[in-house]
Design a protein around this motif. Structure first.
Motif, PDB file in Angstrom:
ATOM      1  N   ARG A  34       0.835  -1.194   0.000  1.00 16.00           N
ATOM      2  CA  ARG A  34       0.000   0.000   0.000  1.00 16.00           C
ATOM      3  C   ARG A  34       0.872   1.247   0.000  1.00 16.00           C
ATOM      4  N   GLN A  35       0.292   2.300  -0.544  1.00 16.85           N
ATOM      5  CA  GLN A  35       1.015   3.564  -0.625  1.00 16.85           C
ATOM      6  C   GLN A  35       0.073   4.705  -0.292  1.00 16.85           C
ATOM      7  N   THR A  87      -5.656   4.106   5.279  1.00 17.49           N
ATOM      8  CA  THR A  87      -5.997   4.776   4.028  1.00 17.49           C
ATOM      9  C   THR A  87      -4.801   4.814   3.098  1.00 17.49           C
ATOM     10  N   ALA A  88      -4.979   4.293   1.897  1.00 15.70           N
ATOM     11  CA  ALA A  88      -3.894   4.210   0.925  1.00 15.70           C
ATOM     12  C   ALA A  88      -4.429   3.608  -0.369  1.00 15.70           C
ATOM     13  N   VAL A  89      -3.585   3.650  -1.389  1.00 15.65           N
ATOM     14  CA  VAL A  89      -3.838   2.851  -2.582  1.00 15.65           C
ATOM     15  C   VAL A  89      -3.191   1.490  -2.344  1.00 15.65           C
ATOM     16  N   TYR A  90      -3.964   0.446  -2.517  1.00 20.76           N
ATOM     17  CA  TYR A  90      -3.485  -0.912  -2.278  1.00 20.76           C
ATOM     18  C   TYR A  90      -3.169  -1.575  -3.610  1.00 20.76           C
ATOM     19  N   TYR A  91      -1.975  -2.160  -3.669  1.00 17.76           N
ATOM     20  CA  TYR A  91      -1.497  -2.800  -4.884  1.00 17.76           C
ATOM     21  C   TYR A  91      -1.296  -4.292  -4.665  1.00 17.76           C
ATOM     22  N   CYS A  92      -1.730  -5.046  -5.628  1.00 20.13           N
ATOM     23  CA  CYS A  92      -1.464  -6.470  -5.676  1.00 20.13           C
ATOM     24  C   CYS A  92      -0.192  -6.680  -6.490  1.00 20.13           C
ATOM     25  N   ALA A  93       0.628  -7.649  -6.085  1.00 17.24           N
ATOM     26  CA  ALA A  93       1.869  -7.915  -6.792  1.00 17.24           C
ATOM     27  C   ALA A  93       2.087  -9.416  -6.914  1.00 17.24           C
ATOM     28  N   GLN A 116      -8.125   2.092  -4.396  1.00 17.36           N
ATOM     29  CA  GLN A 116      -8.117   3.049  -3.291  1.00 17.36           C
ATOM     30  C   GLN A 116      -8.939   2.527  -2.122  1.00 17.36           C
ATOM     31  N   VAL A 117      -8.359   2.613  -0.933  1.00 12.73           N
ATOM     32  CA  VAL A 117      -9.068   2.324   0.309  1.00 12.73           C
ATOM     33  C   VAL A 117      -8.996   3.577   1.163  1.00 12.73           C
ATOM     34  N   THR A 118     -10.151   4.084   1.542  1.00 11.57           N
ATOM     35  CA  THR A 118     -10.220   5.280   2.362  1.00 11.57           C
ATOM     36  C   THR A 118     -11.021   4.965   3.617  1.00 11.57           C
TER      37      THR A 118
END
Length: 121
Positions: A34-35, A87-93, A116-118
Motif C-alpha cells: 500500500r502507498q 488509508t492508501a492505494v493498495y497494490y497487488c503484486a 483506493q481504500v479510504t
C-alpha cells in the motif's frame, strides 16, 4: 504477460471491514502493498503458492488476513478493524520466482493498477 486485476476498494468508516481481491492470469507467489500520499510503498501481506506460508506487516497483524483460491487464481486481503491510517492505494503484486523475500517490493515482477481504500474517522 501476467495480468493482475484488483477490486474491492472503497470508502469505509473506522472499525469497518473490507475485502480486496486480486485476479491473476496464473498461479504465482503474491503480495499486497500500500502507498499513502507522500509516502513510500509499504508491504502489507504476502502468501506463497500453496497458501501455507503467510507474512504480515506488524501494523496489520491480527487485523488483516491474506488468502488465496488457486482454482480461481485469486488472492484476497480481508481487512478488519480498519483505521484511518490504513488509508492508501493498495497494490497487488506477483512474482514468478520461487525465491525472494515476499516482504520486499523488489521481489515482485508484476503489479496491479491499485485500488483506493479510504477509512474515515
Amino acid at each position: 504477460q501476467v495480468q493482475l486485476v484488483e477490486s474491492g476498494g472503497g470508502l469505509v468508516q473506522a472499525g469497518d471491514s473490507l475485502q480486496l481481491s486480486c485476479a491473476a492470469s496464473g498461479r504465482y507467489r503474491m503480495g499486497w502493498f500500500r502507498q499513502a500520499p507522500g509516502k513510500e510503498r509499504d508491504f502489507v501481506a504476502g502468501i506463497n503458492w500453496g497458501g501455507d506460508s503467510r507474512y504480515y506487516a506488524d501494523s496489520v497483524k491480527g487485523r488483516f488476513a491474506i488468502s488465496r483460491d488457486n482454482a480461481q487464481n485469486t488472492v484476497y486481503l480481508q481487512m478488519n478493524s480498519l483505521k484511518p491510517d490504513d488509508t492508501a492505494v493498495y497494490y497487488c503484486a506477483a512474482t514468478v520466482s520461487w525465491k525472494g523475500d515476499l516482504r520486499r517490493a523488489v521481489s515482485y515482477d508484476y503489479w496491479g493498477q491499485g485500488t483506493q481504500v479510504t477509512v474515515s474517522s
